[in-house]
Scaffold this motif. Structure first.
Motif, mmCIF file in Angstrom:
data_model
loop_
_atom_site.group_PDB
_atom_site.id
_atom_site.type_symbol
_atom_site.label_atom_id
_atom_site.label_comp_id
_atom_site.label_asym_id
_atom_site.label_seq_id
_atom_site.Cartn_x
_atom_site.Cartn_y
_atom_site.Cartn_z
ATOM 1 N N LYS A 38 0.844 -1.195 0.000
ATOM 2 C CA LYS A 38 0.000 0.000 0.000
ATOM 3 C C LYS A 38 0.878 1.242 0.000
ATOM 4 C CE LYS A 38 -4.108 -1.940 2.230
ATOM 5 N NZ LYS A 38 -5.060 -1.852 3.385
ATOM 6 N N ILE A 39 0.569 2.151 -0.912
ATOM 7 C CA ILE A 39 1.371 3.354 -1.111
ATOM 8 C C ILE A 39 0.458 4.576 -1.177
ATOM 9 C CG2 ILE A 39 2.952 4.531 -2.695
ATOM 10 C CD1 ILE A 39 3.937 1.815 -3.624
ATOM 11 N N VAL A 40 0.853 5.641 -0.485
ATOM 12 C CA VAL A 40 0.143 6.916 -0.608
ATOM 13 C C VAL A 40 0.727 7.645 -1.809
ATOM 14 C CG1 VAL A 40 -0.384 9.122 0.496
ATOM 15 C CG2 VAL A 40 -0.274 7.038 1.875
ATOM 16 N N ASN A 41 -0.098 7.856 -2.842
ATOM 17 C CA ASN A 41 0.416 8.446 -4.077
ATOM 18 C C ASN A 41 0.455 9.971 -4.010
ATOM 19 O OD1 ASN A 41 -2.191 9.365 -4.514
ATOM 20 N ND2 ASN A 41 -2.650 7.926 -6.170
ATOM 21 N N GLY A 42 0.796 10.601 -5.129
ATOM 22 C CA GLY A 42 0.978 12.047 -5.156
ATOM 23 C C GLY A 42 -0.276 12.848 -4.905
#
Length: 601
Positions: free
Chosen positions: A248-252
């Motif tokens: 899980k990644i918090v994007n721009g």
């Protein structure tokens, strides 16, 4: 956190102690030393005394400083609120708050702000605020890279070491995949040693499974390890990122995106230099027991033949090829002429009740005071030997290190996989340069034998030319399989064989830049049809700006041109993923922009 929030910082131990000893031990230096140098020498003596006193509990800790500064001298940093920033080195440069990588091989850089969020929501808010204001954001792991992948001056820096999973835990077993491999969910700040300790503590629950690809040191954070393309050792295993089941990644845009095998950008997201966003959760598939269902342990056999006994054979390439199924790694010190070969063979659970050696993270990550002092003194002597140019002292230092390895540090025997991977206490205390390339091994193994012999020959040439040993730590290699992750240096099929070979020297090594350039020039022409590729975390460009202690360096373009050429298809496949996850460039870095062509059509 700004500069005003930090009242003091842990000193640069290696530089401080070396300079102190230099000033007080050489009359000529003392006579020539100006007031500032004398003050530094006195401060060095005081801080060394204070560190020993607080570690032993004799002296009280100063406000804002952690008590155990000597066992953690390379990583302990001032307290900020209730949590400590223990990643890299935080300090002051010309009265400006700066951050530096753990190995101190890159120049200190001044951040705009430092944030240490404790929840995913805080990460999301920080990214959205930065995007709205046009700020750059970079997330930092433990700072164990030699390559300037971190942040540009003025950027907002986010440390995720304190993030927890929704359950409130840092590590948890959540089930198994279709192959029966345990699925282990971790917070991004979990350290390699922490995960290995949990693995051994829960061996029965995990059916003696483990993460088979792992870094040797215990301090790197797992999100940082996969974000720099780190690898382990062992045929059939790719890189650490190959064992990421989901991430899980918090994007721009401040959105939390989960990447799984069904996502078209999965192989880009698993290793992306932080250019696709901030990792907030990782799920690993512990597949080693699936691959070796009846062989959960390893028998670790460490031998110390001479260089001639292995590489001096007329059939050296064929001999090494025959050993490769169990030939995990090897190191060599040119002044002692001994190899250290680690050969790990898969082993079953003993029927006689014999217990394997288990991993002890406290012993490796926080060695006792005596071991810390002995380890540090050994490295200090090696560094002094380099500065004095005394080859006899260098020979003595190398010989003592090998004796300690053979008789104290390295023990053969039945071990759990984490215990065999993390083999050397105090390893994270070293301050070294490390340059590494990845070769796809030729059918006859000749290309990697040629690479090894080239490094050995060049090291001896430097000794003859300058009377000083540039390769004063080791040349070493490890073998792995191929990786499916887009940017990995061993991108290929699982059954392919790759050799990661690197040269290491301490950060005060004279002529290191010249040595590495010669090695680079030799290695990059060995396999013209399949040129070696970078291990990104150890692709240190060695420019004038990046070499802190010695050398003139070479132009940055000298190194970058080669990387761009050999990695071009993989870089081209990676760029669209960055554009999709961060079109506004919130997570950009000038070095990576240039190297990877981020933003180009």
């Amino acid at each position: 956190m700004t500069a005003a929030d930090v009242n003091s910082s842990t000193p640069n131990w290696s530089a401080l102690i070396f300079r102190t000893l230099s000033v007080i031990s050489k009359p000529s230096l003392l006579e020539d030393a100006d007031t500032a140098k004398k003050a530094e020498a006195l401060r060095g003596l005081y801080t060394l005394w204070y560190a020993a006193g607080t570690s032993l509990g004799i002296l009280p800790a100063l406000p804002g400083q952690q008590k155990d500064v000597l066992p953690h001298f390379a990583i302990d940093l001032p307290l900020t609120g209730t949590a400590a920033i223990k990643d890299g080195r935080l300090g002051y440069t010309n009265k400006t708050l700066t951050w530096q990588n753990t190995e101190q091989s890159l120049l200190p850089t001044a951040p705009g702000r430092i944030l240490a969020p404790s929840t995913v929501g805080q990460v999301v808010s920080a990214v959205k605020a930065a995007a709205a204001s046009g700020e750059n954001v970079r997330c930092i792991g433990h700072g164990n890279s030699w390559t300037p992948v971190f942040f540009d001056a003025g950027a907002t820096v986010i440390f995720t070491a304190e993030l927890l999973l929704p359950s409130g835990k840092r590590i948890e077993l959540i089930g198994s995949d279709a192959d029966g491999s345990p699925l282990v969910r971790i917070a991004p700040g979990v350290q390699a040693g922490e995960l290995s300790q949990w693995t051994d503590d829960n061996a029965v629950l995990l059916n003696y499974s483990a993460l088979p690809a792992q870094v040797a040191t215990t301090m790197p954070r797992m999100a940082g390890a996969i974000s720099t393309g780190s690898h382990g050792k062992g045929l059939g295993f790719g890189a650490i990122a190959d064992f990421v089941h989901s991430i899980k990644i918090v994007n721009g845009a401040g959105e939390v995106i989960e990447y799984t095998a069904s996502h078209p950008l999965f192989n880009e997201a698993r290793f992306n230099f932080g250019l696709m966003g901030i990792i907030v959760e990782i799920v690993f598939a512990f597949s080693s027991r699936t691959q070796y269902p009846d062989l959960p342990f390893v028998y670790d056999n460490n031998t110390f033949p001479t260089l001639r006994e292995v590489f001096g054979r007329p059939d050296a390439a064929a001999y090494i090829k025959a050993q490769t199924p169990h030939f995990d790694g090897s190191k060599w010190d040119p002044l002692d002429d001994k190899l250290w070969i680690t050969a790990a063979t898969r082993a079953a659970i003993p029927s006689d009740g014999t217990q394997p050696k288990k991993f002890n993270n406290d012993a490796l990550s926080k060695p006792n005071l005596a071991l810390n002092a002995a380890t540090y003194l050994g490295w200090l002597i090696a560094e002094i030997a380099q500065q004095t140019g005394d080859l006899d002292l260098q020979v003595l230092s190398a010989s003592v290190q090998v004796v300690l390895l053979q008789n104290v540090v390295v023990k053969s025997g039945l071990k759990t996989l984490p215990s065999q991977i993390h083999y050397q206490p105090g390893l994270q205390q070293d301050h070294i340069y490390d340059f590494e390339l990845c070769f796809k091994v030729s059918e006859d193994f000749q290309n990697v034998v040629d690479a090894w012999n080239a490094a050995v020959s060049i090291a001896k040439d430097i000794i003859v030319q300058y009377g000083s040993n540039a390769l004063n730590v080791a040349v070493e290699w490890r073998f792995t399989g191929g990786s499916s992750v887009t940017l990995e240096g061993n991108h290929g099929e699982p059954d392919d064989i790759y050799c990661w070979i690197d040269v290491l020297g301490n950060v005060w090594t004279p002529h290191w830049d010249e040595f590495v350039k010669r090695v680079f020039d030799a290695w990059t022409v060995i396999s013209p049809d399949s040129p070696p590729k970078p291990h990104w975390a150890k692709w240190n460009a060695l420019t004038e700006e990046q070499l802190l202690h010695s050398g003139q360096g070479v132009p940055q373009t000298y190194w970058e041109t080669y990387v761009k050429k050999v990695m071009d298809p993989q870089i081209a496949a990676f760029r669209p993923a960055v554009a999709a996850a961060d079109p506004a460039g919130v997570f950009r870095n000038e070095y990576l922009d240039n190297l990877l062509g981020i933003g180009q059509a």
